[in-house]
Design a protein around this motif. Structure first.
Motif, PDB file in Angstrom:
ATOM      1  N   HIS A 188      17.106   1.250 -43.222  1.00  0.00           N
ATOM      2  CA  HIS A 188      17.071  -0.213 -43.112  1.00  0.00           C
ATOM      3  C   HIS A 188      16.636  -0.547 -41.684  1.00  0.00           C
ATOM      4  CE1 HIS A 188      19.268  -0.639 -46.934  1.00  0.00           C
ATOM      5  NE2 HIS A 188      20.012   0.371 -46.514  1.00  0.00           N
ATOM      6  N   ILE A 189      15.406  -1.006 -41.542  1.00  0.00           N
ATOM      7  CA  ILE A 189      14.850  -1.252 -40.209  1.00  0.00           C
ATOM      8  C   ILE A 189      14.773  -2.749 -39.933  1.00  0.00           C
ATOM      9  CG2 ILE A 189      12.868  -0.940 -38.687  1.00  0.00           C
ATOM     10  CD1 ILE A 189      12.234   1.637 -40.085  1.00  0.00           C
ATOM     11  N   LEU A 190      15.429  -3.153 -38.843  1.00  0.00           N
ATOM     12  CA  LEU A 190      15.328  -4.518 -38.356  1.00  0.00           C
ATOM     13  C   LEU A 190      14.377  -4.511 -37.166  1.00  0.00           C
ATOM     14  CD1 LEU A 190      16.228  -7.486 -38.267  1.00  0.00           C
ATOM     15  CD2 LEU A 190      18.177  -6.770 -36.855  1.00  0.00           C
ATOM     16  N   SER A 191      13.240  -5.172 -37.314  1.00  0.00           N
ATOM     17  CA  SER A 191      12.176  -5.153 -36.312  1.00  0.00           C
ATOM     18  C   SER A 191      12.040  -6.536 -35.682  1.00  0.00           C
ATOM     19  CB  SER A 191      10.857  -4.741 -36.975  1.00  0.00           C
ATOM     20  OG  SER A 191       9.776  -4.862 -36.079  1.00  0.00           O
ATOM     21  N   LEU A 192      12.251  -6.614 -34.359  1.00  0.00           N
ATOM     22  CA  LEU A 192      12.200  -7.884 -33.649  1.00  0.00           C
ATOM     23  C   LEU A 192      10.908  -7.994 -32.850  1.00  0.00           C
ATOM     24  CD1 LEU A 192      15.869  -8.195 -32.318  1.00  0.00           C
ATOM     25  CD2 LEU A 192      14.927  -8.895 -34.532  1.00  0.00           C
ATOM     26  N   SER A 193      10.188  -9.072 -33.065  1.00  0.00           N
ATOM     27  CA  SER A 193       8.938  -9.335 -32.375  1.00  0.00           C
ATOM     28  C   SER A 193       9.207 -10.121 -31.088  1.00  0.00           C
ATOM     29  CB  SER A 193       8.008 -10.126 -33.287  1.00  0.00           C
ATOM     30  OG  SER A 193       6.912 -10.646 -32.589  1.00  0.00           O
ATOM     31  N   THR A 194       8.206 -10.176 -30.229  1.00  0.00           N
ATOM     32  CA  THR A 194       8.264 -11.070 -29.068  1.00  0.00           C
ATOM     33  C   THR A 194       7.383 -12.295 -29.302  1.00  0.00           C
ATOM     34  OG1 THR A 194       6.488  -9.845 -27.964  1.00  0.00           O
ATOM     35  CG2 THR A 194       8.747  -9.211 -27.431  1.00  0.00           C
ATOM     36  N   GLY A 195       7.038 -12.524 -30.554  1.00  0.00           N
ATOM     37  CA  GLY A 195       6.240 -13.704 -30.895  1.00  0.00           C
ATOM     38  C   GLY A 195       4.793 -13.353 -31.150  1.00  0.00           C
ATOM     39  N   LYS A 196       4.197 -14.095 -32.036  1.00  0.00           N
ATOM     40  CA  LYS A 196       2.812 -13.844 -32.444  1.00  0.00           C
ATOM     41  C   LYS A 196       1.901 -14.897 -31.828  1.00  0.00           C
ATOM     42  CE  LYS A 196       2.409 -12.859 -36.737  1.00  0.00           C
ATOM     43  NZ  LYS A 196       2.403 -13.096 -38.204  1.00  0.00           N
ATOM     44  N   ALA A 197       1.086 -14.467 -30.878  1.00  0.00           N
ATOM     45  CA  ALA A 197       0.132 -15.393 -30.261  1.00  0.00           C
ATOM     46  C   ALA A 197      -1.035 -15.628 -31.215  1.00  0.00           C
ATOM     47  CB  ALA A 197      -0.366 -14.828 -28.939  1.00  0.00           C
ATOM     48  N   GLN A 198      -1.500 -16.858 -31.283  1.00  0.00           N
ATOM     49  CA  GLN A 198      -2.606 -17.187 -32.167  1.00  0.00           C
ATOM     50  C   GLN A 198      -3.934 -16.741 -31.551  1.00  0.00           C
ATOM     51  OE1 GLN A 198      -2.582 -21.153 -33.890  1.00  0.00           O
ATOM     52  NE2 GLN A 198      -0.443 -21.406 -33.328  1.00  0.00           N
ATOM     53  N   LEU A 199      -4.737 -16.050 -32.354  1.00  0.00           N
ATOM     54  CA  LEU A 199      -6.057 -15.619 -31.907  1.00  0.00           C
ATOM     55  C   LEU A 199      -7.070 -16.719 -32.231  1.00  0.00           C
ATOM     56  CD1 LEU A 199      -6.142 -11.863 -32.992  1.00  0.00           C
ATOM     57  CD2 LEU A 199      -6.244 -12.743 -30.669  1.00  0.00           C
ATOM     58  N   LEU A 200      -7.474 -17.444 -31.212  1.00  0.00           N
ATOM     59  CA  LEU A 200      -8.398 -18.559 -31.410  1.00  0.00           C
ATOM     60  C   LEU A 200      -9.828 -18.191 -31.045  1.00  0.00           C
ATOM     61  CD1 LEU A 200      -6.141 -21.390 -29.915  1.00  0.00           C
ATOM     62  CD2 LEU A 200      -6.379 -20.685 -32.309  1.00  0.00           C
ATOM     63  N   PHE A 201     -10.026 -16.956 -30.641  1.00  0.00           N
ATOM     64  CA  PHE A 201     -11.346 -16.509 -30.207  1.00  0.00           C
ATOM     65  C   PHE A 201     -12.271 -16.373 -31.412  1.00  0.00           C
ATOM     66  CE2 PHE A 201     -14.126 -12.772 -29.161  1.00  0.00           C
ATOM     67  CZ  PHE A 201     -14.883 -13.398 -28.187  1.00  0.00           C
ATOM     68  N   LYS A 202     -13.449 -16.973 -31.315  1.00  0.00           N
ATOM     69  CA  LYS A 202     -14.414 -16.923 -32.408  1.00  0.00           C
ATOM     70  C   LYS A 202     -15.513 -15.927 -32.065  1.00  0.00           C
ATOM     71  CE  LYS A 202     -17.319 -19.812 -35.364  1.00  0.00           C
ATOM     72  NZ  LYS A 202     -17.808 -21.181 -35.637  1.00  0.00           N
ATOM     73  N   ILE A 203     -15.679 -14.942 -32.927  1.00  0.00           N
ATOM     74  CA  ILE A 203     -16.701 -13.907 -32.715  1.00  0.00           C
ATOM     75  C   ILE A 203     -18.009 -14.358 -33.362  1.00  0.00           C
ATOM     76  CG2 ILE A 203     -17.306 -11.500 -33.116  1.00  0.00           C
ATOM     77  CD1 ILE A 203     -14.301 -10.914 -33.354  1.00  0.00           C
ATOM     78  N   THR A 204     -19.072 -14.289 -32.591  1.00  0.00           N
ATOM     79  CA  THR A 204     -20.391 -14.655 -33.106  1.00  0.00           C
ATOM     80  C   THR A 204     -21.366 -13.503 -32.858  1.00  0.00           C
ATOM     81  OG1 THR A 204     -21.170 -15.607 -31.022  1.00  0.00           O
ATOM     82  CG2 THR A 204     -19.894 -17.059 -32.491  1.00  0.00           C
TER      83      THR A 204
END
Length: 397
Positions: A261-277
């Motif tokens: 039983h694994i409890l995994s704690l994040s430090t938050g998910k930053a939004q990737l707003l970079f657009k690849i062209t």
């Protein structure tokens, strides 16, 4: 008439693992979550030390610092213990067939005292009180700063020494793993564990797991057992979410276990707003105004790979506490306003994952055997009289 008695099946071995991601000062988020989860456990009537419920605590970078603090032996480090009376592990004696047939109440046996663990509030305060001291910018001219790391490691090392002193990692009260990356000899993942510590001290393990390139210089150590020279870097280079390495270590520690039983704690998910062209070039991938997109994509991909592994493994029940961040917090942000905002974001993560956390805490509260914990020293207080239904340096030089 012949009666065949079914043989009682032995309960499946279950183990509980806590993992904590990297993220610099965003460690404010998992430390806040731990405080909330610990309170949930107390609300069930379980006053036993929170960290004692886990068979392994693992972390990377800032998560590694939290893991080390949670598993450190109280009294050997400069961190206060959780408040409360001594707690004891309680087990029920296995009944005979005739005792079960007569529906007798199982006999309760109270055994050794559970070790005290460091107060989670103490860990939260490390970020609030010491963040500014750890991230002290070098007093150098512009061009000198380009050819050196952003921060002087001396204040950070002094801080680690003041907290952990010369405590060996092998003295951890709970099996512990922190991730680092050895850049010498071609490079390789470098898990540092209390099971096979190679003489590492707590402060050395902490320094190695958080030696983030461009922020702090590498941790240069010599293995006290092998004599090998090591160049250790932040574990986030290989395992920002250390769940895969935690599972591997748990299999070594508990080879008979088939349910983790694994409890995994994040430090938050930053939004990737970079657009690849089609025209995205070197400058675009490295653009500091966009937060170095290639680095963010690389880190996100590593975390996603770890989650795919954990969720697809039939031996793992994976509870991941994560959520998108409204703001983009740099790993070295230390102002009070940003810390308060991160705690507010952590509260939102907690509320959105409350159902899963409630279920996990219920499993923790039912635990009665703590065979993973370090053996307690002699001279402990006598067991209290209670009613039967009461339950709850690889080392550096």
């Amino acid at each position: 008439m012949r009666i065949t008695l079914a043989k009682k099946q032995k309960a499946e071995e279950e183990r509980f693992i806590l993992t904590i991601d990297g993220g610099g000062m965003r460690g404010v988020i998992p430390s806040y979550l731990l405080s909330k989860i610990s309170n949930l456990l107390k609300e069930t009537g379980d006053a036993r030390p929170f960290a004692d419920h886990f068979d392994l605590i693992a972390g990377t970078s800032t998560g590694g610092l939290i893991a080390l603090a949670l598993a450190s032996p109280v009294g050997a480090v400069s961190l206060e213990a959780e408040e409360g009376e001594p707690q004891y592990q309680t087990i029920r004696k296995e009944q005979t067939f005739f005792e079960r047939l007569l529906k007798k109440e199982p006999q309760v046996i109270k055994t050794s005292v559970l070790p005290q663990t460091v107060s989670i509030e103490e860990i939260r305060n490390l970020y609030k009180v010491h963040g500014k001291n750890i991230f002290q910018k070098k007093q150098s001219k512009f061009f000198g700063g380009i050819f050196s790391d952003k921060y002087d490691e001396k204040p950070f090392e002094d801080f680690l020494d003041s907290v952990f002193h010369d405590t060996p990692l092998s003295k951890a009260i709970i099996p512990t793993l922190v991730m680092s990356y050895d850049a010498s000899s071609g490079g390789k993942p470098f898990p540092i564990t209390s099971r096979d510590s190679h003489g590492f001290l707590y402060k050395e393990a902490a320094r190695a797991t958080s030696a983030a390139p461009t922020y702090f210089r590498p941790a240069f150590f010599t293995d006290r057992e092998t004599g090998e020279n090591l160049t250790l870097l932040d574990g986030g280079l290989i395992a920002d979410n250390p769940v895969m390495f935690a599972y591997t270590e748990a299999k070594k520690l508990y080879p008979s276990c088939k349910r983790f039983h694994i409890l995994s704690l994040s430090t938050g998910k930053a939004q990737l707003l970079f657009k690849i062209t089609k025209s995205t070039g070197v400058i675009g991938w490295l653009d500091p105004t966009q937060g170095a997109p290639i680095q963010k994509i690389y880190t996100t991909a590593l975390i996603q790979a770890a989650e795919v592994f954990a969720r697809s493994n039939p031996e793992i029940e994976y509870v991941r506490i994560d959520g998108p961040l409204k703001n983009r917090y740099k790993m070295d942000v230390t102002d009070d306003e940003a810390i308060l905002e991160m705690e507010e974001e952590a509260e939102e993560m907690f509320q959105s994952n409350k159902e899963a956390l409630d279920a996990y805490v219920q499993l923790l509260s039912k635990r009665t055997e703590f065979d993973q914990l370090a053996v307690q020293e002699p001279g402990l207080p006598a067991l209290p009289a209670k009613e039967e239904n009461d339950a709850p340096e690889t080392a550096g030089t």
